[in-house]
Design a protein around this motif. Structure first.
Motif: not given
Length: 412
Positions: A210-221
């Motif tokens: 519900d609170a996440t709108f950006d997973v770019r940091d995880q995707l970079r890893e």
């Protein structure tokens, strides 16, 4: 009334009840539709379930109702919160209680979210109401409740199939992103365990739905991990967010995209929201499609009527809801009396005609009151394909074509 999924569902049910002859009937066979029809739930899925249930009532009406002429009456109940701060686990149980105690329904269908289903199942058991769920919660039927039934495959059925294909294709590394819902975590746990058991390396990240709108940091890893495959265990909204951001960071289309939630079946929505980054997606689905010759008379009636009425081929959650209404109608005919207990007796002791042939509900440890359909892995191999055009790639005995790895598609 504004044009919301709930308002649309109420209008559709009112029209169906009117055509079925409910008004003025001395007795009706009441089926409650407890399903998400507003946020934060998947109101699109709930709307599809209501559409299909209405066609189920229409199918029974065209055959004279149940028990020689009793009309089927549908009662809609949104299982999502209406008050600030309320959670859907509570609102869904409250909805089940209303259907059971106020509306006096004979049975309930429509549970879509895994997080709401256990509480609703407990409430149905308390009230003695037959309950059909439309989701794949892996352990829901293991408690062997008298009142709980299912005609859909589980999450536990999906993971080994996905892992077997990826191992066959030489997969070495897999990145997983999972929403912290019951559905997201149950899928991620299942597929991670199956992949690791086959010697495949896994890098996994979970995030608050519900609170996440950006997973770019995880995707970079994950990108630095250089995965062969990206497994998307997002749910409503975050499933497409993962695709968009993975494409932005260059993970897609180079890695194979696997989704554990069969949302690509809604092909028009899928291509509109995923775009070209969604090409090559692989997902587990019911073995069923417009051109499949295995559809029975009742299955062909439903798919033809749904396409005529709503302008598209029905996805499998719609098929499932229709099937459950049709089974309940047959159970009402077999029951010693039109009551909840009578329905339970009939459901446990008869076979029922469905889109895939006869279904019965065994009472054993593996499939207590659970009759799952065959499951396959499906792949879109070109942008804009419809569900019927998609290729069944696994298992081999059901395949309609060859799996295409990202490198193969890029070379075309």
């Amino acid at each position: 009334m504004t044009d919301t999924p709930l308002a649309t569902a109420l209008t559709l049910v009112d029209e169906t009840n009117r055509r079925s002859g409910v008004s003025g009937a001395a007795e009706t066979f009441k089926i409650g539709l407890l399903t998400p029809l507003s946020g934060p739930g998947d109101a699109v899925a709930g709307g599809l379930i209501v559409q299909a249930a209405c066609l189920g009532a229409e199918y029974l009406a065209e055959r004279g109702g149940v028990r020689g002429g009793i009309p089927v009456e549908l009662v809609v109940q949104n299982d999502q919160p209406s008050d600030p701060g309320e959670v859907m686990q509570r609102s869904s149980v409250g909805g089940a209680a209303k259907l059971a105690l106020v509306d006096n329904v004979h049975a309930i269908i429509g549970q879509w979210h895994l997080r709401t289903s256990p509480g609703v199942a407990d409430a149905a058991e308390l009230f003695g109401v037959p309950l059909f769920v439309e989701n794949g919660h892996s352990t829901l039927t293991m408690r062997q409740r008298r009142t709980l039934f299912r005609t859909y495959f589980t999450i536990a059925d999906r993971s080994p199939l996905v892992a077997d294909l990826l191992r066959r294709e030489g997969t070495r590394r897999v990145g997983i992103l999972a929403a912290d819902t019951v559905f997201g975590l149950m899928n991620a746990d299942g597929v991670e365990g199956e992949l690791r058991a086959r010697g495949i390396e896994v890098l996994r990240f979970d995030f608050p739905q519900d609170a996440t709108f950006d997973v770019r940091d995880q995707l970079r890893e994950i990108r630095d991990f250089q995965p062969d495959v990206l497994v998307n265990c997002g749910v409503v909204r975050t499933n497409y967010m993962i695709i968009e951001q993975a494409a932005e960071l260059g993970i897609l289309p180079g890695a194979q995209l696997v989704v554990m939630f069969p949302f690509p079946m809604r092909s028009a929505d899928y291509w509109r929201l995923a775009g070209p980054a969604g090409a090559g997606v692989l997902w587990p689905a019911t073995y069923y499609r417009p051109s499949w010759p295995g559809l029975t008379e009742i299955g062909r009636w439903f798919t033809d009527r749904y396409s005529e009425r709503f302008g598209s081929f029905p996805p499998d959650n719609a098929l499932n809801a229709f099937t459950d209404v049709a089974i309940l109608g047959q159970a009402a005919d077999h029951a010693p009396e039109l009551s909840r207990e009578g329905l339970l007796t009939a459901l446990e002791s008869h076979d029922f005609d469905t889109w895939r042939g006869p279904v019965s509900f065994r009472r054993d440890a593996d499939h207590w009151h659970h009759s799952p359909p065959p499951i396959v892995l499906v792949q879109y191999q070109e942008v804009g394909q419809t569900f019927d055009d998609a290729t069944i790639v696994f298992p081999p005995e059901a395949s309609t074509g060859t799996y295409q790895a990202p490198g193969v598609r890029a070379a075309r």
